[in-house]
Design an enzyme around this catalytic site. Structure first.
Site, PDB file in Angstrom:
ATOM      1  N   LYS A 125       0.396   6.402  21.144  1.00 24.81           N
ATOM      2  CA  LYS A 125       0.124   5.719  19.881  1.00 24.81           C
ATOM      3  C   LYS A 125      -1.013   6.467  19.214  1.00 24.81           C
ATOM      4  O   LYS A 125      -1.803   7.142  19.897  1.00 24.81           O
ATOM      5  CB  LYS A 125      -0.280   4.260  20.145  1.00 24.81           C
ATOM      6  N   ASP A 165       3.779   2.982  11.579  1.00 24.35           N
ATOM      7  CA  ASP A 165       3.289   1.676  12.015  1.00 24.35           C
ATOM      8  C   ASP A 165       2.583   1.115  10.773  1.00 24.35           C
ATOM      9  O   ASP A 165       2.873   1.555   9.648  1.00 24.35           O
ATOM     10  CB  ASP A 165       2.344   1.816  13.221  1.00 24.35           C
TER      11      ASP A 165
HETATM   12  P1  NDP Z   1       3.291  -2.499   7.304  1.00 26.33           P
HETATM   13  O1  NDP Z   1       2.024  -1.837   6.971  1.00 26.33           O
HETATM   14  O2  NDP Z   1       4.547  -2.023   6.669  1.00 26.33           O
HETATM   15  O3  NDP Z   1       3.198  -4.064   6.988  1.00 26.33           O
HETATM   16  C1  NDP Z   1       2.210  -4.898   7.524  1.00 26.33           C
HETATM   17  C2  NDP Z   1       2.226  -6.172   6.704  1.00 26.33           C
HETATM   18  O4  NDP Z   1       1.397  -7.137   7.312  1.00 26.33           O
HETATM   19  C3  NDP Z   1       1.695  -5.948   5.286  1.00 26.33           C
HETATM   20  O5  NDP Z   1       2.422  -6.746   4.388  1.00 26.33           O
HETATM   21  C4  NDP Z   1       0.234  -6.405   5.390  1.00 26.33           C
HETATM   22  O6  NDP Z   1      -0.305  -6.874   4.161  1.00 26.33           O
HETATM   23  C5  NDP Z   1       0.389  -7.544   6.377  1.00 26.33           C
HETATM   24  N1  NDP Z   1      -0.839  -7.788   7.139  1.00 26.33           N
HETATM   25  C6  NDP Z   1      -1.529  -6.917   7.915  1.00 26.33           C
HETATM   26  N2  NDP Z   1      -2.587  -7.530   8.455  1.00 26.33           N
HETATM   27  C7  NDP Z   1      -2.553  -8.813   8.024  1.00 26.33           C
HETATM   28  C8  NDP Z   1      -3.394  -9.952   8.247  1.00 26.33           C
HETATM   29  N3  NDP Z   1      -4.460  -9.884   9.035  1.00 26.33           N
HETATM   30  N4  NDP Z   1      -3.044 -11.104   7.645  1.00 26.33           N
HETATM   31  C9  NDP Z   1      -1.973 -11.181   6.853  1.00 26.33           C
HETATM   32  N5  NDP Z   1      -1.141 -10.149   6.605  1.00 26.33           N
HETATM   33  C10 NDP Z   1      -1.437  -8.975   7.194  1.00 26.33           C
HETATM   34  O7  NDP Z   1       3.407  -2.456   8.905  1.00 26.33           O
HETATM   35  P2  NDP Z   1       4.701  -2.703   9.801  1.00 26.33           P
HETATM   36  O8  NDP Z   1       5.574  -3.709   9.161  1.00 26.33           O
HETATM   37  O9  NDP Z   1       5.252  -1.381  10.158  1.00 26.33           O
HETATM   38  O10 NDP Z   1       4.047  -3.283  11.144  1.00 26.33           O
HETATM   39  C11 NDP Z   1       3.803  -4.668  11.349  1.00 26.33           C
HETATM   40  C12 NDP Z   1       3.655  -4.969  12.834  1.00 26.33           C
HETATM   41  O11 NDP Z   1       4.836  -4.557  13.520  1.00 26.33           O
HETATM   42  C13 NDP Z   1       2.501  -4.231  13.531  1.00 26.33           C
HETATM   43  O12 NDP Z   1       1.988  -5.057  14.550  1.00 26.33           O
HETATM   44  C14 NDP Z   1       3.202  -3.037  14.171  1.00 26.33           C
HETATM   45  O13 NDP Z   1       2.483  -2.528  15.279  1.00 26.33           O
HETATM   46  C15 NDP Z   1       4.514  -3.689  14.591  1.00 26.33           C
HETATM   47  N6  NDP Z   1       5.598  -2.747  14.836  1.00 26.33           N
HETATM   48  C16 NDP Z   1       6.026  -1.908  13.849  1.00 26.33           C
HETATM   49  C17 NDP Z   1       7.071  -1.051  14.089  1.00 26.33           C
HETATM   50  C18 NDP Z   1       7.673  -0.206  13.009  1.00 26.33           C
HETATM   51  O14 NDP Z   1       8.731   0.367  13.248  1.00 26.33           O
HETATM   52  N7  NDP Z   1       7.088  -0.124  11.831  1.00 26.33           N
HETATM   53  C19 NDP Z   1       7.680  -0.931  15.440  1.00 26.33           C
HETATM   54  C20 NDP Z   1       7.208  -1.935  16.380  1.00 26.33           C
HETATM   55  C21 NDP Z   1       6.186  -2.777  16.084  1.00 26.33           C
HETATM   56  P3  NDP Z   1      -0.465  -5.899   2.878  1.00 26.33           P
HETATM   57  O15 NDP Z   1       0.916  -5.750   2.322  1.00 26.33           O
HETATM   58  O16 NDP Z   1      -1.373  -6.635   1.971  1.00 26.33           O
HETATM   59  O17 NDP Z   1      -1.019  -4.621   3.404  1.00 26.33           O
END
Ligand code: NDP
Length: 450
Positions: A125, A165
């Site tokens: 990671k 991520d």
């Molecule tokens: P993104 O950056 O695309 O999206 C994250 C989203 O969560 C955004 O909308 C962000 O808000 C919101 N967010 C982040 N922190 C907070 C918080 N504290 N409170 C409220 N909303 C929050 O990331 P991903 O969708 O790729 O990843 C999301 C999760 O999934 C992570 O834990 C990641 O490790 C996990 N994951 C992702 C994978 C992937 O393929 N992408 C694979 C496996 C796991 P804003 O839009 O305002 O930034």
């Protein structure tokens, strides 16, 4: 078990002040107790001591110039955790909260997640404490180019293959890939999540969200139910959340709440996913602007909620899909969800629930899918992208999606069967950890002391 306690306390001395990492390690080691007690050879080979220590940790400076002409400096990481099963594989996170502890917890989880897919991938990671929010495209490009100017020495299609991520999507992967190609002169599958025009796989963008929902469906099917007609809360509004919501709609469920870092959106009639995609994927705006189109929805800014947390879990729904970030469900949230009749939690985010929240879900008897099992569809589809790149092929959407569904089912089955074998049929944490651990540990033993 003294053996585990000793390893945990040793870790706190050798890797000080890494709270998230300790949490991830402790959850896994506690659930391995029954295996370690009956299979003493794992102790003889010091598998636990080896598995909690990354094979390599690369920490580097990332200097770049902002639009005002000022030099900025960020800190970058790539933690190559375990290569027993294949080349290192795992995402990059760009977020101000990134530090060694966060990257190590994610890398440690990745070992078990990747093992569960049954595919030949090791675990890593990485990321940086860089905040992409409010940056221009030129600034994002300058940052990504500087990041890759160090990282390219350590990655490669047979060595280490990063993906996205939080904060790293198609745009960032594009800039990272361009710089890798420029530095090495090689056009090869060094990253996954690439654009569809230049080596990306169909379904990769959707895979983590879709996979989390497929996993949820497996859990419900085993209980004689399905997602048809279920109301759902899906936290986040990024890559994982958006495609979890898309698959939920396709399977007849209704997402009624989601959130972003600015606040929580609730729309009882069902969220307008087309509008959410426009706001978040195209305009990169706050979900608050959803109310400009749908006045019947409500938006609670994070500032109005205790400790700046999002307010999503206070709503009543049949199922919850945490898809934002780690530890976003605490014990109070978990108790509230269960008391309000939530019967399923499937984690799109990594380590989305605190340890006491997990205990609450398991003790209450609801269906609970831990992230390392429920969101493994993303990395599995990344490996399918690697396979297409290596064979110079391009598979159809249906072919990749069918494989994703098959892998999600198989992960559920392994976790569920193992949980039953160990007398705790509702404990998929135990089932997933033990099934994954055995695969990695046996490979490590067969490969000798390395
Ligand atoms: P993104 O950056 O695309 O999206 C994250 C989203 O969560 C955004 O909308 C962000 O808000 C919101 N967010 C982040 N922190 C907070 C918080 N504290 N409170 C409220 N909303 C929050 O990331 P991903 O969708 O790729 O990843 C999301 C999760 O999934 C992570 O834990 C990641 O490790 C996990 N994951 C992702 C994978 C992937 O393929 N992408 C694979 C496996 C796991 P804003 O839009 O305002 O930034």
């Amino acid at each position: 078990m003294n053996y585990i306690d000793n390893i945990l306390s040793g870790l706190k001395v050798s890797s000080p002040a890494q709270q998230e990492f300790y949490q991830a390690v402790e959850e896994v080691l506690r659930s391995l107790a029954p295996v370690l007690e009956t299979n003493k050879h794992y102790q003889q080979h010091s598998i636990i001591q080896r598995i909690v220590e990354p094979e390599r940790q690369i920490i580097f400076r990332i200097p770049w110039v902002d639009d005002g002409g000022v030099v900025q400096v960020n800190k970058g990481y790539r933690i190559e955790f375990n290569s027993a099963l294949g080349p290192y594989k795992g995402g990059l996170r760009f977020h101000p909260s990134v530090n060694a502890s966060v990257v190590k917890f994610l890398g440690f989880e990745q070992i078990f997640k990747n093992a569960l897919t049954g595919l030949p991938i090791g675990a890593a990671k990485g990321g940086a404490n860089f905040d992409p929010k409010g940056k221009s495209d030129r600034e994002i490009m300058a940052f990504c180019q500087s990041f890759m100017t160090e990282l390219y020495r350590h990655v490669g299609p047979n060595t280490d293959v990063p993906a996205g991520d939080i904060g790293v999507g198609a745009r960032e992967i594009g800039y990272l890939f361009g710089q890798y190609k420029r530095l090495t002169g090689r056009y090869e599958g060094v990253l996954t999540g690439k654009g569809l025009l230049w080596g990306g796989s169909l379904v990769r963008k959707e895979a983590t969200g879709y996979g989390t929902v497929y996993f949820a469906d497996c859990m419900l099917n085993d209980r004689g139910e399905n997602l048809q007609g279920q109301t759902c809360l899906v936290s986040g509004a990024g890559n994982v959340a958006i495609y979890a919501m898309e698959k939920l709609y396709q399977l007849g469920a209704t997402p009624i709440g989601c959130c972003d870092s600015t606040g929580t959106l609730y729309h009882e009639n069902g969220l307008d996913l087309t509008l959410i995609k426009t706001l978040k994927e195209q305009k990169r705006e706050s979900l608050a602007n959803y109310l400009n189109t749908h006045t019947s929805a409500t938006f609670t800014p994070v500032d109005d909620y205790p400790e700046g947390r999002h307010a999503l879990w206070q709503y009543t729904a049949d199922a919850a899909f945490p898809c934002a970030t780690q530890n976003e469900i605490n014990k109070n949230d978990a108790q509230g969800l269960v008391a309000n009749g939530c019967k399923l939690v499937s984690e799109g985010a990594n380590m989305a629930s605190t340890q006491d929240a997990v205990e609450c879900f398991i003790d209450s008897g609801i269906a609970y899918g831990p992230g390392k099992a429920a969101n493994a569809g993303g990395v599995a589809t990344s490996q399918l992208e690697m396979a297409q790149n290596a064979s110079m092929q391009r598979w159809s959407f249906e072919k990749v999606d069918n494989q994703l569904q098959g892998i999600s089912k198989s992960i559920y089955q392994q976790a569920s069967d193992t949980a039953k074998d160990f007398g705790e049929p509702n404990n998929l944490v135990l089932g997933a950890n033990i099934a994954a651990f055995k695969r990695v540990a046996d490979a490590m033993i067969e490969q000798g002391v390395v």
